[in-house]
Design a protein around this motif. Sequence first.
Motif, PDB file in Angstrom:
ATOM      1  N   ALA C 124       0.838  -1.206   0.000  1.00  0.00           N
ATOM      2  CA  ALA C 124       0.000   0.000   0.000  1.00  0.00           C
ATOM      3  C   ALA C 124       0.866   1.246   0.000  1.00  0.00           C
ATOM      4  O   ALA C 124       0.547   2.244  -0.644  1.00  0.00           O
ATOM      5  CB  ALA C 124      -0.934   0.001   1.204  1.00  0.00           C
ATOM      6  N   SER C 125       1.973   1.194   0.725  1.00  0.00           N
ATOM      7  CA  SER C 125       2.940   2.292   0.657  1.00  0.00           C
ATOM      8  C   SER C 125       3.736   2.102  -0.613  1.00  0.00           C
ATOM      9  O   SER C 125       4.335   1.055  -0.807  1.00  0.00           O
ATOM     10  CB  SER C 125       3.903   2.244   1.846  1.00  0.00           C
ATOM     11  OG  SER C 125       3.353   2.861   2.955  1.00  0.00           O
ATOM     12  N   PHE C 126       3.740   3.100  -1.458  1.00  0.00           N
ATOM     13  CA  PHE C 126       4.498   2.943  -2.695  1.00  0.00           C
ATOM     14  C   PHE C 126       5.052   4.294  -3.140  1.00  0.00           C
ATOM     15  O   PHE C 126       4.682   5.344  -2.624  1.00  0.00           O
ATOM     16  CB  PHE C 126       3.641   2.323  -3.793  1.00  0.00           C
ATOM     17  CG  PHE C 126       2.574   3.247  -4.324  1.00  0.00           C
ATOM     18  CD1 PHE C 126       1.398   3.462  -3.615  1.00  0.00           C
ATOM     19  CD2 PHE C 126       2.744   3.909  -5.535  1.00  0.00           C
ATOM     20  CE1 PHE C 126       0.409   4.323  -4.095  1.00  0.00           C
ATOM     21  CE2 PHE C 126       1.763   4.765  -6.026  1.00  0.00           C
ATOM     22  CZ  PHE C 126       0.598   4.975  -5.308  1.00  0.00           C
ATOM     23  N   ARG C 127       5.982   4.221  -4.081  1.00  0.00           N
ATOM     24  CA  ARG C 127       6.599   5.420  -4.598  1.00  0.00           C
ATOM     25  C   ARG C 127       6.201   5.529  -6.054  1.00  0.00           C
ATOM     26  O   ARG C 127       6.467   4.624  -6.845  1.00  0.00           O
ATOM     27  CB  ARG C 127       8.116   5.311  -4.457  1.00  0.00           C
ATOM     28  CG  ARG C 127       8.854   6.557  -4.800  1.00  0.00           C
ATOM     29  CD  ARG C 127      10.325   6.392  -4.422  1.00  0.00           C
ATOM     30  NE  ARG C 127      11.098   7.547  -4.864  1.00  0.00           N
ATOM     31  CZ  ARG C 127      11.626   7.667  -6.078  1.00  0.00           C
ATOM     32  NH1 ARG C 127      11.479   6.706  -6.948  1.00  0.00           N
ATOM     33  NH2 ARG C 127      12.306   8.751  -6.404  1.00  0.00           N
ATOM     34  N   ARG C 128       5.531   6.634  -6.383  1.00  0.00           N
ATOM     35  CA  ARG C 128       5.092   6.812  -7.756  1.00  0.00           C
ATOM     36  C   ARG C 128       6.308   7.102  -8.630  1.00  0.00           C
ATOM     37  O   ARG C 128       7.342   7.552  -8.150  1.00  0.00           O
ATOM     38  CB  ARG C 128       4.101   7.986  -7.807  1.00  0.00           C
ATOM     39  CG  ARG C 128       2.997   7.815  -8.818  1.00  0.00           C
ATOM     40  CD  ARG C 128       1.922   8.861  -8.640  1.00  0.00           C
ATOM     41  NE  ARG C 128       2.323  10.162  -9.201  1.00  0.00           N
ATOM     42  CZ  ARG C 128       1.468  11.026  -9.722  1.00  0.00           C
ATOM     43  NH1 ARG C 128       0.172  10.742  -9.766  1.00  0.00           N
ATOM     44  NH2 ARG C 128       1.879  12.187 -10.171  1.00  0.00           N
ATOM     45  N   ALA C 129       6.167   6.845  -9.923  1.00  0.00           N
ATOM     46  CA  ALA C 129       7.312   6.978 -10.836  1.00  0.00           C
ATOM     47  C   ALA C 129       7.974   8.351 -10.745  1.00  0.00           C
ATOM     48  O   ALA C 129       9.181   8.481 -10.916  1.00  0.00           O
ATOM     49  CB  ALA C 129       6.857   6.711 -12.265  1.00  0.00           C
ATOM     50  N   ASP C 130       7.186   9.379 -10.440  1.00  0.00           N
ATOM     51  CA  ASP C 130       7.775  10.718 -10.385  1.00  0.00           C
ATOM     52  C   ASP C 130       8.242  11.083  -8.971  1.00  0.00           C
ATOM     53  O   ASP C 130       8.442  12.249  -8.658  1.00  0.00           O
ATOM     54  CB  ASP C 130       6.794  11.760 -10.924  1.00  0.00           C
ATOM     55  CG  ASP C 130       5.455  11.719 -10.213  1.00  0.00           C
ATOM     56  OD1 ASP C 130       5.274  10.839  -9.338  1.00  0.00           O
ATOM     57  OD2 ASP C 130       4.589  12.561 -10.503  1.00  0.00           O
ATOM     58  N   GLY C 131       8.431  10.054  -8.122  1.00  0.00           N
ATOM     59  CA  GLY C 131       9.097  10.286  -6.844  1.00  0.00           C
ATOM     60  C   GLY C 131       8.196  10.598  -5.658  1.00  0.00           C
ATOM     61  O   GLY C 131       8.684  10.798  -4.555  1.00  0.00           O
ATOM     62  N   ILE C 132       6.879  10.652  -5.867  1.00  0.00           N
ATOM     63  CA  ILE C 132       5.982  10.965  -4.753  1.00  0.00           C
ATOM     64  C   ILE C 132       5.675   9.682  -3.980  1.00  0.00           C
ATOM     65  O   ILE C 132       5.271   8.682  -4.572  1.00  0.00           O
ATOM     66  CB  ILE C 132       4.664  11.587  -5.250  1.00  0.00           C
ATOM     67  CG1 ILE C 132       4.957  12.739  -6.201  1.00  0.00           C
ATOM     68  CG2 ILE C 132       3.822  12.049  -4.083  1.00  0.00           C
ATOM     69  CD1 ILE C 132       3.729  13.326  -6.830  1.00  0.00           C
ATOM     70  N   VAL C 133       5.895   9.708  -2.669  1.00  0.00           N
ATOM     71  CA  VAL C 133       5.592   8.548  -1.839  1.00  0.00           C
ATOM     72  C   VAL C 133       4.145   8.658  -1.359  1.00  0.00           C
ATOM     73  O   VAL C 133       3.750   9.673  -0.787  1.00  0.00           O
ATOM     74  CB  VAL C 133       6.561   8.451  -0.645  1.00  0.00           C
ATOM     75  CG1 VAL C 133       6.171   7.305   0.268  1.00  0.00           C
ATOM     76  CG2 VAL C 133       7.988   8.278  -1.143  1.00  0.00           C
ATOM     77  N   LEU C 134       3.360   7.628  -1.641  1.00  0.00           N
ATOM     78  CA  LEU C 134       1.928   7.687  -1.359  1.00  0.00           C
ATOM     79  C   LEU C 134       1.460   6.448  -0.607  1.00  0.00           C
ATOM     80  O   LEU C 134       2.170   5.441  -0.541  1.00  0.00           O
ATOM     81  CB  LEU C 134       1.144   7.765  -2.677  1.00  0.00           C
ATOM     82  CG  LEU C 134       1.344   9.022  -3.536  1.00  0.00           C
ATOM     83  CD1 LEU C 134       0.724   8.808  -4.914  1.00  0.00           C
ATOM     84  CD2 LEU C 134       0.742  10.236  -2.860  1.00  0.00           C
ATOM     85  N   VAL C 135       0.264   6.524  -0.039  1.00  0.00           N
ATOM     86  CA  VAL C 135      -0.380   5.347   0.548  1.00  0.00           C
ATOM     87  C   VAL C 135      -1.587   4.999  -0.318  1.00  0.00           C
ATOM     88  O   VAL C 135      -2.456   5.847  -0.524  1.00  0.00           O
ATOM     89  CB  VAL C 135      -0.871   5.598   1.984  1.00  0.00           C
ATOM     90  CG1 VAL C 135      -1.487   4.335   2.569  1.00  0.00           C
ATOM     91  CG2 VAL C 135       0.259   6.089   2.869  1.00  0.00           C
ATOM     92  N   ASP C 136      -1.634   3.790  -0.841  1.00  0.00           N
ATOM     93  CA  ASP C 136      -2.835   3.323  -1.523  1.00  0.00           C
ATOM     94  C   ASP C 136      -3.791   2.830  -0.440  1.00  0.00           C
ATOM     95  O   ASP C 136      -3.692   1.700   0.030  1.00  0.00           O
ATOM     96  CB  ASP C 136      -2.479   2.196  -2.498  1.00  0.00           C
ATOM     97  CG  ASP C 136      -3.699   1.719  -3.288  1.00  0.00           C
ATOM     98  OD1 ASP C 136      -4.836   2.107  -2.915  1.00  0.00           O
ATOM     99  OD2 ASP C 136      -3.519   0.966  -4.260  1.00  0.00           O
ATOM    100  N   LYS C 137      -4.710   3.716  -0.052  1.00  0.00           N
ATOM    101  CA  LYS C 137      -5.584   3.376   1.077  1.00  0.00           C
ATOM    102  C   LYS C 137      -6.545   2.237   0.758  1.00  0.00           C
ATOM    103  O   LYS C 137      -7.172   1.692   1.640  1.00  0.00           O
ATOM    104  CB  LYS C 137      -6.360   4.622   1.517  1.00  0.00           C
ATOM    105  CG  LYS C 137      -5.455   5.656   2.154  1.00  0.00           C
ATOM    106  CD  LYS C 137      -6.180   6.928   2.502  1.00  0.00           C
ATOM    107  CE  LYS C 137      -5.162   7.982   2.885  1.00  0.00           C
ATOM    108  NZ  LYS C 137      -5.786   9.254   3.241  1.00  0.00           N
TER     109      LYS C 137
END
Lengths: 150, 407, 245
Positions: C124-137
């Motif tokens: 769920a925690s991932f890093r988008r290709a453009d460097g943004i770290v996000l949570v896939d809730k």
Amino acid sequence: MLNIRLWVARLVMMGALLGASGLTIAAEAPCKSAVDRGNAASAGDCQAAKEKRFEGRGGKCVEDEHFMRRNHMNLILHQRDETMHKGIRTSKYSLKGCLECHTATRADGSYIPINDPGQFCESCHHFASVKIDCFECHATTPAVSPASKP
Amino acid sequence: MKNVRFTEMRETGQSYWLVQGLLAVVILLGLSSAYYMELNGHWVTGMNNQIVWGLPHVFAVFLIVTASGELNLASIASVFGKAPYKPLTRLAALVAIAHMAGGLMILVLDLGRPDRLIVALTHYNLKSIFTWNILLYNGFFVLATVYAWTMMERRLNGYAKVVGFGVFLWRVILTTCTGSIFGFLVARDAYNAAIMAPMFIILSFSYGTAIYLMTLETLSYWSGRRISDVLVTRLKNLLGIFIGAAFYFFLAYHLTGMYVAERQGVEYFLLASGNVYTWLFWVGQVLIGTIVPLALLYGSLGRSRVVVYLACLFVLIGGLSQMYVTIVGGQAYPLTIFPGYEVTSSFSDGQVGSYIPTIFEALLGISGFAVAAFLVILVSRVLPFVPATLVDSDVDECLATEATQSS
Amino acid sequence: MSNESTDQGRRGFLGTATATAVGLAAIPGLSLVALARSPDLAVDNRSRWGLLIDTSKCLTECTACTTACASENGLVSHGRPATDAQWLRKVQLKDKATGRTLSLPVGCQHCEKPPCVDVCPTGASFRRADGIVLVDKHICIGCRYCMMACPYKARSFVHEETHNQKANAPRGKGTVEACTLCVPRLDAGRLPACVEACQQEGHQAMIFGDLQDPNSAIAKRLAAVPTHQLREALNLNTGVRYQGV
């Protein structure tokens, strides 16, 4: 003595039953599989609810009505991953898109949450006994105020 | 040991129903607490954005570590060939499964979204040590069950040694990963140490042996079955060694911390600043969990079964204290983001995290123990897990054979 | 090919946008939608978003960035500071040796090698290709291991039911969340809310842009002045940088 034993047995039974129900609650399936179960409710089942509820603005859905009834969850699920992980924000199959058409308004022009009893999502999901997980997190009304929409 | 018989534990009579009834009530209270916490959200617990893992994790990790240690007891017989322990192995497999189940129940019910358990079982990030643990826990159940089966089914007895070796390897990897849950965390000064993995293995030996002894003694006393003094004496001596070894690991861990400037702050915080963690460490872990049981086990009173039982109980208390200090204490010490600065913010930066556990968390934790006890009592009643009797002469005879073989 | 050119356009845009925004900071409500990436294109790793905080321009009493963050993302306080979500917080520092004080905002540092992503069991925690770290809730189970692992305490757990969420910031009970760099705004070609608020205050303590574009304002500044990452020794290569710490 026999009586005590009987009661203890009953207590255990009760405990086991309540425990099991607790676990059932804890083990409710997530978004996708819960939605998949919705397929069991055959198309047309929502007829009764449909007669009363707000069907949407704009006249036509993004896909054929029968197709949507059976597959809307897959479309949203696909779009969800595309948006979340790839930043693809096309509106055709987006949840926001659903809300913009299918959210009804009150007499004063304000939106009624789409998961309120009798509203578009809730009425059918209620009938099919499928929990909607979307609105645990997502907004239940469109961001744009109804007044600014054509 | 040919004459050791295993039978269903039917001697407990009506008290069986009473005990199981009481345990069911405790389990029910735990489940209700979990439901209450999930319904309201975690703000009704003592946990917050600073202390994200609280009492439920203390209980859960303790139970999981214990379970792994209990399985080790089974390995002593099959992997290291110590025949006298053989009659204890199948019960060891049962209590290990039961404690693992209790621990996992707590862990799952404390998730923010326990309803998404299926997600945890279908989406894997293989770089996560947590994922490894999920896979290892599942395998643990399978292996321990198969192991018990090979011991109980005469036709499969021949496989017991191979399966036993597999179980041994599996549980060593499992506890390595449990320790590494903390060992791999670079963020916090109290963790980020490779010693966490072997330390947790030693802890599992100590806690597992203690809880197993308590279980064995409770069941044998309750059912009126005799368990050999010789065997219990050997087990309690083993327990003593494990307690000492565990203490050694903590010594090495804390001494390293005190030596390195980077970690002196957290060591002072845990060991000397006079907060709840300091007390739990010195009184709970060191005094009650280490010194007192060692004195009891190796002192002149050590021959008494009651004293051995008490010593095990103290190890249990010490173990829970240790987990509290490790898990909650490790989080309470503020992150060192700006070394050399005094730090303040609206998000508790630079402040010691506060955690006051609620009754709900405690009940959920205790219910993990209750689930384990319930399962052990239930299964040993319907399946032959407990030796009908285990007299000294059996063990002596076995020891004698062993001595002749090795000489 | 069309992907390429769009990307170039986007990169060029944000560089210009940031530079222009600095110049036009005094104009409120400035719209930056002009050259957004087409919504049907996936993000890629040709750009990496970064944020530079100039602590010399960040005022102790100013909370424009954190306020904007909370209102943009619908982070409401329940009067329980210990469990209320804060994606961005103002941290006040005082050098123990010299007594020098400074103030700066801290949130997700958008690491290149994020510990939260490493430890997340479900991905769920991932890093988008453009460097943004996000949570896939959608697949977050609320285990909070990422919060244990984050070296910056950047993440919050949603401790209660949520209502009236923002359409652009879905958030719900039992999942973990953190700064998203206002990713829906970014995808639409707008600056993160905190950066915009800082500019509107006229402080210009925050520079946002593409770290990989040598012509972007942020890359130019990073090339010119000494800056730091928080907890640099961890070697996480953060996307958020600080000047003057």
